[in-house]
Motif scaffolding. Structure first.
Motif, PDB file in Angstrom:
ATOM      1  N   ARG A  36      43.244  36.438  48.554  1.00 57.96           N
ATOM      2  CA  ARG A  36      44.327  35.699  47.877  1.00 57.96           C
ATOM      3  C   ARG A  36      43.723  34.486  47.193  1.00 57.96           C
ATOM      4  NH1 ARG A  36      48.020  36.733  52.239  1.00 57.96           N
ATOM      5  NH2 ARG A  36      49.626  38.120  51.442  1.00 57.96           N
ATOM      6  N   GLY A  37      43.957  34.352  45.920  1.00 58.20           N
ATOM      7  CA  GLY A  37      43.372  33.254  45.155  1.00 58.20           C
ATOM      8  C   GLY A  37      43.704  31.899  45.747  1.00 58.20           C
ATOM      9  N   ARG A  38      44.948  31.733  46.163  1.00 59.80           N
ATOM     10  CA  ARG A  38      45.370  30.402  46.613  1.00 59.80           C
ATOM     11  C   ARG A  38      44.757  30.015  47.961  1.00 59.80           C
ATOM     12  NH1 ARG A  38      49.706  33.720  47.052  1.00 59.80           N
ATOM     13  NH2 ARG A  38      50.621  34.001  49.120  1.00 59.80           N
ATOM     14  N   SER A  39      44.139  30.972  48.674  1.00 59.37           N
ATOM     15  CA  SER A  39      43.522  30.663  49.972  1.00 59.37           C
ATOM     16  C   SER A  39      42.013  30.549  49.851  1.00 59.37           C
ATOM     17  CB  SER A  39      43.854  31.761  50.985  1.00 59.37           C
ATOM     18  OG  SER A  39      45.211  32.053  50.967  1.00 59.37           O
ATOM     19  N   GLY A  90      47.964  48.054  38.673  1.00 57.12           N
ATOM     20  CA  GLY A  90      47.023  47.158  39.339  1.00 57.12           C
ATOM     21  C   GLY A  90      46.751  45.918  38.505  1.00 57.12           C
ATOM     22  N   CYS A  91      46.095  44.942  39.125  1.00 51.96           N
ATOM     23  CA  CYS A  91      45.714  43.664  38.474  1.00 51.96           C
ATOM     24  C   CYS A  91      46.891  42.755  38.199  1.00 51.96           C
ATOM     25  CB  CYS A  91      44.949  43.877  37.170  1.00 51.96           C
ATOM     26  SG  CYS A  91      43.308  44.542  37.420  1.00 51.96           S
ATOM     27  N   GLY A  92      48.002  42.956  38.843  1.00 55.98           N
ATOM     28  CA  GLY A  92      49.144  42.063  38.649  1.00 55.98           C
ATOM     29  C   GLY A  92      49.503  41.936  37.183  1.00 55.98           C
ATOM     30  N   THR A  93      49.669  40.680  36.742  1.00 55.82           N
ATOM     31  CA  THR A  93      50.007  40.444  35.327  1.00 55.82           C
ATOM     32  C   THR A  93      48.758  40.441  34.454  1.00 55.82           C
ATOM     33  OG1 THR A  93      49.713  38.054  35.530  1.00 55.82           O
ATOM     34  CG2 THR A  93      51.928  38.908  35.998  1.00 55.82           C
ATOM     35  N   GLY A  94      47.585  40.389  35.103  1.00 57.12           N
ATOM     36  CA  GLY A  94      46.329  40.258  34.351  1.00 57.12           C
ATOM     37  C   GLY A  94      45.942  38.807  34.127  1.00 57.12           C
ATOM     38  N   ASN A  95      46.772  37.882  34.578  1.00 59.16           N
ATOM     39  CA  ASN A  95      46.511  36.449  34.379  1.00 59.16           C
ATOM     40  C   ASN A  95      46.392  35.718  35.703  1.00 59.16           C
ATOM     41  OD1 ASN A  95      47.031  36.343  31.386  1.00 59.16           O
ATOM     42  ND2 ASN A  95      48.965  37.161  32.106  1.00 59.16           N
ATOM     43  N   PRO A  96      45.452  34.754  35.756  1.00 60.55           N
ATOM     44  CA  PRO A  96      45.390  33.942  36.975  1.00 60.55           C
ATOM     45  C   PRO A  96      46.643  33.072  37.099  1.00 60.55           C
ATOM     46  CG  PRO A  96      43.944  33.051  35.277  1.00 60.55           C
ATOM     47  CD  PRO A  96      44.465  34.353  34.757  1.00 60.55           C
ATOM     48  N   ARG A 154      38.604  31.981  38.920  1.00 60.16           N
ATOM     49  CA  ARG A 154      37.692  32.999  39.465  1.00 60.16           C
ATOM     50  C   ARG A 154      38.295  33.617  40.730  1.00 60.16           C
ATOM     51  NH1 ARG A 154      32.634  30.439  39.737  1.00 60.16           N
ATOM     52  NH2 ARG A 154      32.209  31.290  37.700  1.00 60.16           N
ATOM     53  N   ALA A 155      38.864  32.770  41.562  1.00 56.33           N
ATOM     54  CA  ALA A 155      39.455  33.265  42.806  1.00 56.33           C
ATOM     55  C   ALA A 155      40.605  34.236  42.507  1.00 56.33           C
ATOM     56  CB  ALA A 155      39.955  32.091  43.646  1.00 56.33           C
ATOM     57  N   ASP A 156      41.378  33.922  41.465  1.00 58.64           N
ATOM     58  CA  ASP A 156      42.479  34.826  41.102  1.00 58.64           C
ATOM     59  C   ASP A 156      41.955  36.125  40.503  1.00 58.64           C
ATOM     60  OD1 ASP A 156      44.559  33.344  42.127  1.00 58.64           O
ATOM     61  OD2 ASP A 156      44.989  32.303  40.249  1.00 58.64           O
ATOM     62  N   HIS A 157      40.849  36.036  39.781  1.00 58.10           N
ATOM     63  CA  HIS A 157      40.232  37.280  39.288  1.00 58.10           C
ATOM     64  C   HIS A 157      39.867  38.170  40.474  1.00 58.10           C
ATOM     65  CE1 HIS A 157      38.953  35.375  35.177  1.00 58.10           C
ATOM     66  NE2 HIS A 157      40.184  35.843  35.159  1.00 58.10           N
ATOM     67  N   MET A 158      39.306  37.561  41.499  1.00 58.13           N
ATOM     68  CA  MET A 158      38.953  38.339  42.699  1.00 58.13           C
ATOM     69  C   MET A 158      40.202  38.956  43.324  1.00 58.13           C
ATOM     70  SD  MET A 158      36.073  35.812  44.292  1.00 58.13           S
ATOM     71  CE  MET A 158      35.738  36.756  45.766  1.00 58.13           C
ATOM     72  N   GLY A 159      41.286  38.172  43.344  1.00 58.96           N
ATOM     73  CA  GLY A 159      42.547  38.696  43.897  1.00 58.96           C
ATOM     74  C   GLY A 159      43.045  39.891  43.097  1.00 58.96           C
ATOM     75  N   MET A 160      42.938  39.787  41.781  1.00 58.68           N
ATOM     76  CA  MET A 160      43.406  40.907  40.950  1.00 58.68           C
ATOM     77  C   MET A 160      42.538  42.143  41.165  1.00 58.68           C
ATOM     78  SD  MET A 160      44.900  39.177  37.489  1.00 58.68           S
ATOM     79  CE  MET A 160      43.827  37.770  37.239  1.00 58.68           C
ATOM     80  N   LEU A 161      41.239  41.925  41.351  1.00 60.37           N
ATOM     81  CA  LEU A 161      40.368  43.079  41.651  1.00 60.37           C
ATOM     82  C   LEU A 161      40.752  43.702  42.989  1.00 60.37           C
ATOM     83  CD1 LEU A 161      36.913  41.726  40.410  1.00 60.37           C
ATOM     84  CD2 LEU A 161      38.401  43.392  39.294  1.00 60.37           C
ATOM     85  N   ALA A 162      41.174  42.860  43.924  1.00 62.85           N
ATOM     86  CA  ALA A 162      41.615  43.389  45.229  1.00 62.85           C
ATOM     87  C   ALA A 162      42.814  44.326  45.063  1.00 62.85           C
ATOM     88  CB  ALA A 162      41.974  42.227  46.163  1.00 62.85           C
ATOM     89  N   THR A 163      43.679  44.007  44.104  1.00 62.91           N
ATOM     90  CA  THR A 163      44.840  44.900  43.904  1.00 62.91           C
ATOM     91  C   THR A 163      44.391  46.278  43.402  1.00 62.91           C
ATOM     92  OG1 THR A 163      45.324  44.353  41.578  1.00 62.91           O
ATOM     93  CG2 THR A 163      46.286  42.897  43.261  1.00 62.91           C
ATOM     94  N   VAL A 164      43.250  46.303  42.708  1.00 59.14           N
ATOM     95  CA  VAL A 164      42.766  47.594  42.204  1.00 59.14           C
ATOM     96  C   VAL A 164      42.276  48.468  43.366  1.00 59.14           C
ATOM     97  CG1 VAL A 164      41.167  48.747  40.633  1.00 59.14           C
ATOM     98  CG2 VAL A 164      42.171  46.560  39.993  1.00 59.14           C
TER      99      VAL A 164
END
Ligand code: UDP
Length: 161
Positions: free
Chosen positions: A57-60, A131-137, A68-78
């Motif tokens: 989770r980006g916020r944690s 996947g990737c949520g909205t694509g935006n952090p 960058r942390a949110d990018h990692m979160g979006m990759l996790a959704t994939v």
């Protein structure tokens, strides 16, 4: 005749991890899959937005750069999207047809998110996993689920947390 023609289901990472709290619990995913299959067999078109909090989770992420942390979160959704897709395809040896679309392009892994293409998949009885949520952090997959629900003109939006 089903009450709803098209539904958007949000599966959070927490829901996909079950009691394990982290990673994927395939007993839980199989049980979701069986319910989803019943809907599809009844003629309901199903879109799924997956979360990623069971991995990241980006916020944690403490002091890490938030984008960058949110990018990692979006990759996790994939990871979750691919895991759920595989399970749905293999369900009871007569699984569902599934397509994964990602809001951040990774064409070797999944289709890019294209709304009209998703609609075509629904017409053909395929489940579409986004996947990737909205694509935006700085956004969450709940927001992505509401957005996709509106875009695909879902009759209802369910959330499994
Ligand atoms: N995320 C993002 N943009 C989005 C959706 C998600 O940056 O549009 C990132 C964010 O870091 C988030 C993570 O992906 O924490 C996983 O998503 P979320 O926390 O919504 O997953 P859930 O709690 O549903 O498992």
């Amino acid at each position: 005749m089903s009450k709803y023609k098209r539904v958007l289901l949000k599966l959070s990472g927490e829901a996909l991890a079950g009691d394990k709290k982290i990673g994927l619990d395939y007993d839980v995913i199989t049980s979701f899959g069986k319910s989803i299959k019943k809907c599809v067999d009844a003629g309901v078109e199903v879109g799924i937005v997956v979360g990623g909090g069971n991995f990241w989770r980006g916020r944690s992420s403490g002091a890490m750069d938030r984008t960058r942390a949110d990018h990692m979160g979006m990759l996790a959704t994939v990871i979750n999207a691919l895991g759920v897709a595989d399970e749905l395809e293999q369900l009871d040896n007569c699984g569902l047809e599934v397509r994964v679309q990602t809001a951040i392009s990774m064409p070797q892994v999944a289709e890019p998110y294209i709304r009209n293409k998703a609609m075509r998949h629904f017409e053909k009885g395929r489940v579409v996993i986004f996947g990737c949520g909205t694509g935006n952090p700085f956004f969450s997959t709940d927001t992505a689920a509401a957005l996709r629900a509106a875009e695909i003109e879902a009759d209802i939006f369910f959330k499994a947390t």
